[in-house]
Design a protein around this motif. Sequence first.
Motif, PDB file in Angstrom:
ATOM      1  N   ILE A  18     -26.753   0.901  14.343  1.00  0.00           N
ATOM      2  CA  ILE A  18     -27.027   1.007  15.778  1.00  0.00           C
ATOM      3  C   ILE A  18     -26.883  -0.340  16.481  1.00  0.00           C
ATOM      4  O   ILE A  18     -26.175  -0.460  17.479  1.00  0.00           O
ATOM      5  CB  ILE A  18     -28.441   1.585  16.023  1.00  0.00           C
ATOM      6  CG1 ILE A  18     -28.494   3.049  15.567  1.00  0.00           C
ATOM      7  CG2 ILE A  18     -28.826   1.451  17.489  1.00  0.00           C
ATOM      8  CD1 ILE A  18     -27.614   3.996  16.360  1.00  0.00           C
ATOM      9  N   PHE A  19     -27.558  -1.372  15.979  1.00  0.00           N
ATOM     10  CA  PHE A  19     -27.529  -2.670  16.642  1.00  0.00           C
ATOM     11  C   PHE A  19     -26.362  -3.506  16.125  1.00  0.00           C
ATOM     12  O   PHE A  19     -26.184  -3.662  14.919  1.00  0.00           O
ATOM     13  CB  PHE A  19     -28.840  -3.421  16.422  1.00  0.00           C
ATOM     14  CG  PHE A  19     -30.011  -2.809  17.136  1.00  0.00           C
ATOM     15  CD1 PHE A  19     -30.114  -2.876  18.520  1.00  0.00           C
ATOM     16  CD2 PHE A  19     -31.013  -2.148  16.439  1.00  0.00           C
ATOM     17  CE1 PHE A  19     -31.187  -2.316  19.188  1.00  0.00           C
ATOM     18  CE2 PHE A  19     -32.093  -1.587  17.102  1.00  0.00           C
ATOM     19  CZ  PHE A  19     -32.181  -1.672  18.475  1.00  0.00           C
ATOM     20  N   LYS A  20     -25.593  -4.054  17.051  1.00  0.00           N
ATOM     21  CA  LYS A  20     -24.445  -4.895  16.695  1.00  0.00           C
ATOM     22  C   LYS A  20     -24.401  -6.069  17.671  1.00  0.00           C
ATOM     23  O   LYS A  20     -23.520  -6.150  18.530  1.00  0.00           O
ATOM     24  CB  LYS A  20     -23.161  -4.078  16.740  1.00  0.00           C
ATOM     25  CG  LYS A  20     -21.954  -4.791  16.149  1.00  0.00           C
ATOM     26  CD  LYS A  20     -20.720  -3.891  16.131  1.00  0.00           C
ATOM     27  CE  LYS A  20     -20.319  -3.485  17.512  1.00  0.00           C
ATOM     28  NZ  LYS A  20     -19.071  -2.672  17.526  1.00  0.00           N
ATOM     29  N   PRO A  21     -25.361  -6.998  17.557  1.00  0.00           N
ATOM     30  CA  PRO A  21     -25.420  -8.110  18.524  1.00  0.00           C
ATOM     31  C   PRO A  21     -24.268  -9.084  18.337  1.00  0.00           C
ATOM     32  O   PRO A  21     -23.659  -9.177  17.269  1.00  0.00           O
ATOM     33  CB  PRO A  21     -26.767  -8.774  18.186  1.00  0.00           C
ATOM     34  CG  PRO A  21     -26.962  -8.464  16.725  1.00  0.00           C
ATOM     35  CD  PRO A  21     -26.407  -7.095  16.531  1.00  0.00           C
ATOM     36  N   LEU A  22     -23.975  -9.802  19.415  1.00  0.00           N
ATOM     37  CA  LEU A  22     -23.048 -10.921  19.321  1.00  0.00           C
ATOM     38  C   LEU A  22     -23.726 -12.078  18.604  1.00  0.00           C
ATOM     39  O   LEU A  22     -24.953 -12.203  18.614  1.00  0.00           O
ATOM     40  CB  LEU A  22     -22.643 -11.380  20.728  1.00  0.00           C
ATOM     41  CG  LEU A  22     -21.747 -10.448  21.531  1.00  0.00           C
ATOM     42  CD1 LEU A  22     -21.733 -10.873  22.991  1.00  0.00           C
ATOM     43  CD2 LEU A  22     -20.338 -10.425  20.961  1.00  0.00           C
ATOM     44  N   ASN A  23     -22.952 -12.952  18.000  1.00  0.00           N
ATOM     45  CA  ASN A  23     -23.497 -14.198  17.505  1.00  0.00           C
ATOM     46  C   ASN A  23     -23.608 -15.199  18.651  1.00  0.00           C
ATOM     47  O   ASN A  23     -23.133 -14.956  19.760  1.00  0.00           O
ATOM     48  CB  ASN A  23     -22.623 -14.761  16.384  1.00  0.00           C
ATOM     49  CG  ASN A  23     -22.886 -14.082  15.055  1.00  0.00           C
ATOM     50  OD1 ASN A  23     -24.014 -13.661  14.777  1.00  0.00           O
ATOM     51  ND2 ASN A  23     -21.852 -13.968  14.231  1.00  0.00           N
ATOM     52  N   THR A  24     -24.233 -16.312  18.385  1.00  0.00           N
ATOM     53  CA  THR A  24     -24.327 -17.381  19.368  1.00  0.00           C
ATOM     54  C   THR A  24     -22.952 -18.009  19.575  1.00  0.00           C
ATOM     55  O   THR A  24     -22.238 -18.284  18.610  1.00  0.00           O
ATOM     56  CB  THR A  24     -25.339 -18.441  18.894  1.00  0.00           C
ATOM     57  OG1 THR A  24     -26.612 -17.812  18.695  1.00  0.00           O
ATOM     58  CG2 THR A  24     -25.473 -19.569  19.902  1.00  0.00           C
ATOM     59  N   GLY A  25     -22.584 -18.188  20.825  1.00  0.00           N
ATOM     60  CA  GLY A  25     -21.283 -18.777  21.121  1.00  0.00           C
ATOM     61  C   GLY A  25     -20.880 -18.522  22.559  1.00  0.00           C
ATOM     62  O   GLY A  25     -21.683 -18.060  23.371  1.00  0.00           O
ATOM     63  N   TRP A  26     -19.617 -18.784  22.868  1.00  0.00           N
ATOM     64  CA  TRP A  26     -19.094 -18.644  24.224  1.00  0.00           C
ATOM     65  C   TRP A  26     -18.108 -17.486  24.298  1.00  0.00           C
ATOM     66  O   TRP A  26     -17.254 -17.324  23.424  1.00  0.00           O
ATOM     67  CB  TRP A  26     -18.388 -19.930  24.653  1.00  0.00           C
ATOM     68  CG  TRP A  26     -19.340 -21.072  24.882  1.00  0.00           C
ATOM     69  CD1 TRP A  26     -19.786 -21.961  23.953  1.00  0.00           C
ATOM     70  CD2 TRP A  26     -19.965 -21.416  26.117  1.00  0.00           C
ATOM     71  NE1 TRP A  26     -20.666 -22.847  24.537  1.00  0.00           N
ATOM     72  CE2 TRP A  26     -20.789 -22.541  25.868  1.00  0.00           C
ATOM     73  CE3 TRP A  26     -19.912 -20.901  27.408  1.00  0.00           C
ATOM     74  CZ2 TRP A  26     -21.550 -23.144  26.855  1.00  0.00           C
ATOM     75  CZ3 TRP A  26     -20.677 -21.507  28.398  1.00  0.00           C
ATOM     76  CH2 TRP A  26     -21.488 -22.612  28.130  1.00  0.00           C
ATOM     77  N   ASP A  77     -28.466  -4.513   8.435  1.00  0.00           N
ATOM     78  CA  ASP A  77     -29.714  -4.930   9.073  1.00  0.00           C
ATOM     79  C   ASP A  77     -29.381  -5.990  10.113  1.00  0.00           C
ATOM     80  O   ASP A  77     -29.126  -7.141   9.771  1.00  0.00           O
ATOM     81  CB  ASP A  77     -30.709  -5.476   8.051  1.00  0.00           C
ATOM     82  CG  ASP A  77     -32.035  -5.883   8.691  1.00  0.00           C
ATOM     83  OD1 ASP A  77     -32.227  -5.616   9.897  1.00  0.00           O
ATOM     84  OD2 ASP A  77     -32.888  -6.461   7.987  1.00  0.00           O
ATOM     85  N   ALA A  78     -29.371  -5.579  11.371  1.00  0.00           N
ATOM     86  CA  ALA A  78     -28.978  -6.503  12.438  1.00  0.00           C
ATOM     87  C   ALA A  78     -29.989  -7.618  12.655  1.00  0.00           C
ATOM     88  O   ALA A  78     -29.689  -8.600  13.338  1.00  0.00           O
ATOM     89  CB  ALA A  78     -28.767  -5.734  13.740  1.00  0.00           C
TER      90      ALA A  78
END
Length: 289
Positions: free
Chosen positions: A22-30, A265-266
């Motif tokens: 369900i959860f698919k966050p972006l990583n830190t970045g631009w 596991d997001a």
Amino acid sequence: MSKQATEFQKKTMSRMYRGKQIFKPLNTGWIDEHVACVREYVANIFLYRKGDTVIMIDAGYNYERLKEKLAWLGIDSRSVRHILITHQDTDHVGAVEADSLGLFRDATLYIGEVENRYLTDEAQRRVIYRLYKLPQVTINNKKVLLADGEVFAIDGVQIECFLVPGHTWGHMVYLIDNRYLFTGDTIWFGADGGYSFISTLAEDNRLAVRSLAALEEKLRTRGLHPLIITGHTGWTDSLDFAFAHREKLCSPFRRRVSDPSAPYDAYDESDDTEAKARTEALPCVSRRR
């Protein structure tokens, strides 16, 4: 509340949603020269930088590594003087709650006048098909209350806000400089396009679906084609992809919609590194297919 809620989600929700894709966050970045993301477990918080002005969109959890990850992006937390709030859930306001680390205690918050009713205890936030009431959120920052459709400027940056009730009663999305639309928990991106956000977390799923359709109509009627940027998945520059399944819900349980590319596991942030933040642009989800 934010310390307790952040720890609760880190442990309990990690187990609850593990393996559900369900959860698919972006990583830190631009994303580009103006928009950056900080990953906090499953939540994306965004920063819009134009000249010397830095505007944060949502404030994430009460997250101990926020200052560190901002530094990966070359951003000092003290430069954040304005924070746009899509809604008042702890994974979007934790860093400005009264018991937070206080990185942004002097920042001005912008929040919808309807959503503010949660903060004044005129409304109570409910999840799990409205069966469970969340504790009231306490925030002491200066607030500017916004109406649906209001247009205002911060240091020459144009901001327009649209009310999109459903996930919460007063959820706002923000269109910045007619180019970037920050949607919070309005849209969930699967592998085949956008859906109405996670069903178990909404106040009113039918209303959320209607709001999503109304948002698409506003954009298309005005000929706007912004980057559409979400709170827990990714971003796209395609309206067709973003609204592909606007009438359907993302559900972790019944009639399940999931994304096989989402991590097991997001809440595991091991792939979010300083090296990637400094060297890799954050990809558009609709170009991965």
